[in-house]
Enzyme design. Structure first.
Site, mmCIF file in Angstrom:
data_model
loop_
_atom_site.group_PDB
_atom_site.id
_atom_site.type_symbol
_atom_site.label_atom_id
_atom_site.label_comp_id
_atom_site.label_asym_id
_atom_site.label_seq_id
_atom_site.Cartn_x
_atom_site.Cartn_y
_atom_site.Cartn_z
ATOM 1 N N GLN A 49 24.953 36.451 55.147
ATOM 2 C CA GLN A 49 24.934 37.828 55.898
ATOM 3 C C GLN A 49 24.536 38.801 53.720
ATOM 4 O O GLN A 49 25.894 38.229 53.328
ATOM 5 C CB GLN A 49 26.841 38.187 55.585
ATOM 6 C CG GLN A 49 26.334 39.854 55.941
ATOM 7 C CD GLN A 49 27.948 40.367 56.153
ATOM 8 O OE1 GLN A 49 28.837 39.855 57.565
ATOM 9 N NE2 GLN A 49 28.980 41.158 56.185
ATOM 10 N N ARG A 61 34.593 51.017 44.156
ATOM 11 C CA ARG A 61 34.707 50.426 45.292
ATOM 12 C C ARG A 61 36.025 48.987 44.984
ATOM 13 O O ARG A 61 34.457 48.116 43.823
ATOM 14 C CB ARG A 61 33.563 50.152 46.197
ATOM 15 C CG ARG A 61 32.561 51.416 46.153
ATOM 16 C CD ARG A 61 31.242 51.151 47.538
ATOM 17 N NE ARG A 61 31.202 52.201 48.486
ATOM 18 C CZ ARG A 61 31.374 52.559 49.041
ATOM 19 N NH1 ARG A 61 31.828 52.651 49.861
ATOM 20 N NH2 ARG A 61 30.471 53.632 48.940
ATOM 21 N N HIS A 64 38.246 43.790 46.231
ATOM 22 C CA HIS A 64 38.356 43.438 46.933
ATOM 23 C C HIS A 64 38.413 42.157 47.260
ATOM 24 O O HIS A 64 37.618 41.525 46.547
ATOM 25 C CB HIS A 64 37.686 44.302 48.037
ATOM 26 C CG HIS A 64 37.020 45.672 48.725
ATOM 27 N ND1 HIS A 64 36.274 46.348 48.254
ATOM 28 C CD2 HIS A 64 38.554 46.114 48.190
ATOM 29 C CE1 HIS A 64 36.492 47.770 48.529
ATOM 30 N NE2 HIS A 64 38.130 47.884 48.209
ATOM 31 N N TYR A 133 24.263 43.332 48.465
ATOM 32 C CA TYR A 133 25.191 41.977 47.972
ATOM 33 C C TYR A 133 24.780 40.698 49.180
ATOM 34 O O TYR A 133 24.707 41.460 50.547
ATOM 35 C CB TYR A 133 26.151 41.724 47.587
ATOM 36 C CG TYR A 133 27.226 42.505 48.262
ATOM 37 C CD1 TYR A 133 28.075 41.737 48.941
ATOM 38 C CD2 TYR A 133 26.384 43.757 49.106
ATOM 39 C CE1 TYR A 133 28.873 42.550 49.872
ATOM 40 C CE2 TYR A 133 28.275 44.426 49.226
ATOM 41 C CZ TYR A 133 28.817 44.073 50.073
ATOM 42 O OH TYR A 133 30.064 44.848 50.872
#
Length: 200
Positions: A49, A61, A64, A133
């Protein structure tokens, strides 16, 4: 001859990747990914992906990760400048809880590979940043995890960021050196510190 230089970081599982840039008065060309070069450096990941985001100055951000479906990420910036960070959450790692950061920009064209088992985030230092990314697993809604970006136990040194820790991941009281506000999502202001977060 390989077109991509792969450098291991001090924390195992993290790599800074630098492409060979061929430029002249017309512009430039570079290979942003070459599977053969990666394999020669011992990296055999398979990407499934690609993602891209745009953020304004002061946006942070992170940090995560996915818990049951961890993702390896190859990240780069195609416009602007960010400070990119990974924190080791592998419970059996000798560097558990340690962080590594690198500046990624459209000028230096560096990339950063973050293996599975890390929390990841970035702070935008330019007026706008476009961040790209590649991921080794798909995004799985409901599998998200997070780590407080300002946990004093980890002690990330975010460049240009001014403020004092007040016991939560709230952006309140923080700003960049030029006065720009720190901008976090509501979700990212609720993550807990290392002692209370998920371990791989």
């Amino acid at each position: 001859m390989g077109q991509i230089k792969v450098t291991k970081c001090l924390i195992e599982g993290l790599y800074v990747i630098e492409p060979t840039v061929h430029g002249d008065e017309r512009g430039y060309f570079m290979e942003t990914y070459n599977q053969k070069d990666m394999e020669e450096a011992g990296l055999n990941m398979r990407f499934v992906q690609d993602n891209q985001s745009s953020s304004t100055k002061g946006v942070l951000r992170g940090l995560h990760f996915q818990k049951e479906y961890p993702q390896g990420k190859l990240v780069r910036v195609v416009k602007g400048n960010v400070f990119d960070v990974a924190v080791d959450l592998r419970s059996d790692s000798k560097t558990y809880g340690q962080w590594f950061g690198v500046e990624l920009s459209e000028e230096n064209k560096k990339q950063f590979y973050i293996s599975e088992g890390f929390a990841h985030g970035f702070l935008v230092l330019s007026d706008v940043a476009e961040f790209c990314y590649k991921c080794t697993d798909f995004y799985h809604p409901g599998d998200e995890g997070g780590l407080a970006w300002n946990d004093p136990q980890i002690g990330i040194k975010w460049p240009q960021l001014i403020g004092e820790y007040h016991g939560t991941a709230s952006a309140e009281g923080y700003h960049l050196a030029d006065g720009s506000a720190l901008n976090l999502s509501d979700k990212d202001q609720l993550w807990l510190g290392l002692k209370d977060t998920f371990k791989f």
